[in-house]
Design an enzyme around this catalytic site. Structure first.
Site, PDB file in Angstrom:
ATOM      1  N   LYS A 167       0.834  -1.206   0.000  1.00  0.00           N
ATOM      2  CA  LYS A 167       0.000   0.000   0.000  1.00  0.00           C
ATOM      3  C   LYS A 167       0.868   1.256   0.000  1.00  0.00           C
ATOM      4  O   LYS A 167       0.511   2.270  -0.604  1.00  0.00           O
ATOM      5  CB  LYS A 167      -0.951  -0.009   1.199  1.00  0.00           C
ATOM      6  CG  LYS A 167      -2.087  -0.996   1.006  1.00  0.00           C
ATOM      7  CD  LYS A 167      -3.146  -0.926   2.093  1.00  0.00           C
ATOM      8  CE  LYS A 167      -4.272  -1.907   1.761  1.00  0.00           C
ATOM      9  NZ  LYS A 167      -5.262  -2.020   2.838  1.00  0.00           N
ATOM     10  N   ASN A 204      -7.295  -1.307  13.738  1.00  0.00           N
ATOM     11  CA  ASN A 204      -7.416  -2.269  14.829  1.00  0.00           C
ATOM     12  C   ASN A 204      -6.942  -1.661  16.141  1.00  0.00           C
ATOM     13  O   ASN A 204      -6.161  -0.709  16.177  1.00  0.00           O
ATOM     14  CB  ASN A 204      -6.662  -3.570  14.507  1.00  0.00           C
ATOM     15  CG  ASN A 204      -5.165  -3.342  14.393  1.00  0.00           C
ATOM     16  OD1 ASN A 204      -4.458  -3.306  15.401  1.00  0.00           O
ATOM     17  ND2 ASN A 204      -4.689  -3.160  13.176  1.00  0.00           N
ATOM     18  N   CYS A 208     -15.882 -10.831   7.646  1.00  0.00           N
ATOM     19  CA  CYS A 208     -15.241  -9.593   7.231  1.00  0.00           C
ATOM     20  C   CYS A 208     -16.112  -8.402   7.549  1.00  0.00           C
ATOM     21  O   CYS A 208     -17.335  -8.453   7.523  1.00  0.00           O
ATOM     22  CB  CYS A 208     -14.828  -9.652   5.765  1.00  0.00           C
ATOM     23  SG  CYS A 208     -15.885  -8.834   4.612  1.00  0.00           S
ATOM     24  N   CYS A 220      -6.398   6.709  34.168  1.00  0.00           N
ATOM     25  CA  CYS A 220      -6.009   6.131  32.876  1.00  0.00           C
ATOM     26  C   CYS A 220      -4.951   5.042  33.075  1.00  0.00           C
ATOM     27  O   CYS A 220      -4.076   5.165  33.934  1.00  0.00           O
ATOM     28  CB  CYS A 220      -5.476   7.226  31.951  1.00  0.00           C
ATOM     29  SG  CYS A 220      -4.943   6.591  30.346  1.00  0.00           S
ATOM     30  N   CYS A 227       0.414   9.002  29.864  1.00  0.00           N
ATOM     31  CA  CYS A 227      -0.749   9.889  29.872  1.00  0.00           C
ATOM     32  C   CYS A 227      -0.883  10.560  31.233  1.00  0.00           C
ATOM     33  O   CYS A 227      -1.118  11.769  31.325  1.00  0.00           O
ATOM     34  CB  CYS A 227      -2.019   9.118  29.520  1.00  0.00           C
ATOM     35  SG  CYS A 227      -3.535  10.085  29.713  1.00  0.00           S
TER      36      CYS A 227
END
Lengths: 425, 425
Positions: free
Chosen positions: A139, A199, A265, A318, A323
């Protein structure tokens, strides 16, 4: 083809030297001319756009930037050409990332960094950008091929790697912190990262890097049923990170990869992907070129054409350690930042000569809360005989747009500089 | 290149026949083999996608429709493959029209009719779709080139003409009414027209044809300052036509063409155009494949990420005569249509066994006003371990979404059939 042509030239040379009759030799020379002609035909590049040194506002058909530079004349953007100084990284060159890359390329962004490990398949053809003849290419290679043809002015750097592997992660970090292109001394080598991965695992990696490098990120996501999506701006320490508020669609108790491989899918539509990419790059342009209001969160529900907005504060519990550190740092700089903002507001107020009652001990004054400088400018700048098509959003006050968002926008750049200064220590 | 290769073969043939030494003849044969090899290399088509007979839901990398057919498994669309039976006309293949055409092509629409008279220029490169090597081609030819490579299953018909000329207008009408492709006996040969033209004059022509042929149209428009746009569905007689409520941005007292030619050019952005094209085709898909709610009007204010929606009733003083006729016809069929809708609602109600008080003489009952069948279906159909990413729009009730819109959607197809029946008389 090149090898075949070279071989032919050498064959002809050998044949000629073995011939004694000058007329036969002339025939061979004639054929050699044809081969040379063929060689130049075969080597000829397709018509390509040449590089452009400066962005011109000249209105001629041959100027690829005339319609963009017109944004200045229309009063929307103050300095469009500054776009050439920015570096944007796009992680995931799929249905959203590839379209975002094409949009930024056509807008003449300075430099694009592209990350993906996947190859183009026919199954990707239901989304924009990749073409069937690119099937089998990575890609990243296919994207560089298409984007460099569209706009040779953009510096393209591609990385064919998986950021969730140790080696991929290291290359990812070192490419983001490579400052050889950047003219700024502070911060990393990129101005913004767009996370367009599909994902959870990859998102968590991008989020981790975001918090580690104090980089501003936009997350873009599209749901598995293809009819909703969102974009979200993440400012380390100030807004929720990806781990502060994980998305509502996550794989639970299943390996994410099996979702795509084993006959199950996700659905996808070029429309939803195109809208999300458009909203993502539009907010990227607003952020980089300082116009309009940047949305901290913007959703898209395609079934109902509903676009929720919201602001998400960071989660003090968190699970991401960097963070929590960024949150602490932000709490330290916040008072100073608020004071600067307050002083700025007061300065602006005092500049306007509003008579205030002497007995008004709280200095309460009537202020127009929609002093939209940009809109005012743009309507002033419209050529004679033209008026605005859409009503100003202020006319139909949107319930979810709060003044807080407005502040966020104005101060994003300031905040970023402060964060970068902190990082440099 | 082809001519050069043929010439070389004939030159070699002549040379060979003039040679007497068999070793020299063998050398010539060797070179001829190279030329034949080159010919086959030069003639080889780039890797092309072959046509697909049926849309398969099989999850393999080589299936261009797997991600679209997944919309059925996800419960979003009942019969995705029905998309192959539809014809859509796109008028104006510019920044919005070209992207809309690409989206519909990638979705596997049955047939596309494309109308434009313009040629591709470098000045178009700041929007998606056209590539620099297509500069100089007509937009219709360039579009057919790109779209047929992307998806050879789509039937493409292109018309290089200006619909505002007498001859262009006639060809426009005759192409829309050509029913050789359509399997339906009633109505015109196309199911929907998308108006993506960039000037008032052409819009008025499309509007006129819309009202004359009783065709359903979507209008898409983007403002001259590139930061707002809208789409609008026009149902002759039922909703406002373009002449009922002309847009707020129109050229007044200036020839529209001078706006673009004489050094004054409108701004444009690939982001705004991409978002508008995405919203346009998304609503087209919802309309054709009967899912979600079709928006009668949807605006996009890019500066504030604000998306106004509204319904526009026709203007009884409209300046367009066919519109007034369609309004009268609609008033005649409306009572019957309302009765059918009411009966349908009552039937649905009685099917649900809700106990109603005996003394409830008005039959008042508590009904859930967001019985969104589609959403319900889609969440049921999600694979195990997945939940929805965005909250259902009903949770944050949008003030401008009225129940009237919901009715409009359910009845669009019914209404269209009734209108077509009227037209057939």
């Amino acid at each position: 083809m090149e090898a075949e042509l070279k071989g032919m030239l050498s064959d002809l040379q050998n044949l000629k030297s073995s011939l004694s009759d000058p007329s036969h030799q002339a025939s061979v020379d004639h054929i050699r001319l044809r081969v040379e002609n063929l060689t130049s035909l075969a080597m000829a590049e397709p018509t390509r756009r040449s590089k452009v040194k400066d962005m011109s506002a000249e209105v001629v058909d041959s100027n690829p930037y005339s319609r963009l530079m017109a944004l200045q004349r229309m009063g929307i953007v103050e300095n469009y050409e500054s776009i050439r100084g920015f570096s944007v990284a796009i992680v995931g060159i799929g249905g959203v990332g590839s379209v975002a890359a094409e949009m930024l390329t056509r807008c003449g962004i300075g430099r694009l960094l592209l990350y993906d490990y996947d190859t183009v398949e026919l199954a990707n053809m239901n989304r924009l950008f990749f073409r069937p003849e690119q099937v089998g290419m990575t890609k990243t290679d296919a994207a560089v091929q298409t984007l460099s043809e569209i706009n040779p002015d953009v510096v393209l750097e591609s990385f064919t790697l998986n950021i969730t592997t140790v080696q991929g992660f290291e290359t990812f970090i070192s490419s983001l912190t490579n400052k050889s292109y950047s003219q700024k001394k502070e911060g990393t080598g990129v101005d913004l990262v767009l996370s367009c991965v599909d994902n959870y695992e990859a998102r968590m990696v991008v989020n981790q890097v975001n918090n580690l490098l104090l980089l501003l990120f936009f997350f873009a996501g599209v749901s598995e049923d293809a009819v909703s999506g969102h974009i979200q701006l993440l400012i380390p320490g100030e807004t929720a990170c990806f781990a502060c508020a994980p998305p509502l669609v996550v794989a639970s108790g299943v390996d994410e990869r099996t979702l795509k491989r084993e006959g199950v899918c996700a659905a996808s539509l070029p429309t939803t992907m195109g809208v999300v990419a458009g909203l993502l790059v539009q907010n990227t342009l607003k952020f980089l070129l300082k116009f309009g209001q940047v949305s901290p969160y913007l959703g898209y529900n395609a079934l109902k054409d509903y676009f929720p907005t919201m602001t998400m504060k960071p989660n003090p519990q968190c699970s991401n350690r960097p963070c929590l550190e960024r949150q602490k740092e932000y709490m330290l700089i916040k008072p100073a930042r608020d004071a600067v903002a307050k002083a700025k507001r007061e300065e602006e107020l005092s500049a306007i000569d509003i008579p205030i009652h002497a007995d008004n001990e709280w200095n309460i004054s009537v202020v127009d809360d929609c002093d939209d400088v940009i809109n005012a400018r743009s309507s002033d700048a419209l050529p004679e005989g033209l008026v605005h098509e859409l009503p100003n959003a202020d006319v139909y006050k949107h319930p979810t747009v709060s003044n807080e968002n407005v502040d966020t926008v104005d101060d994003l750049e300031d905040l970023k500089r402060q964060l970068e200064a902190l990082n440099a220590d």
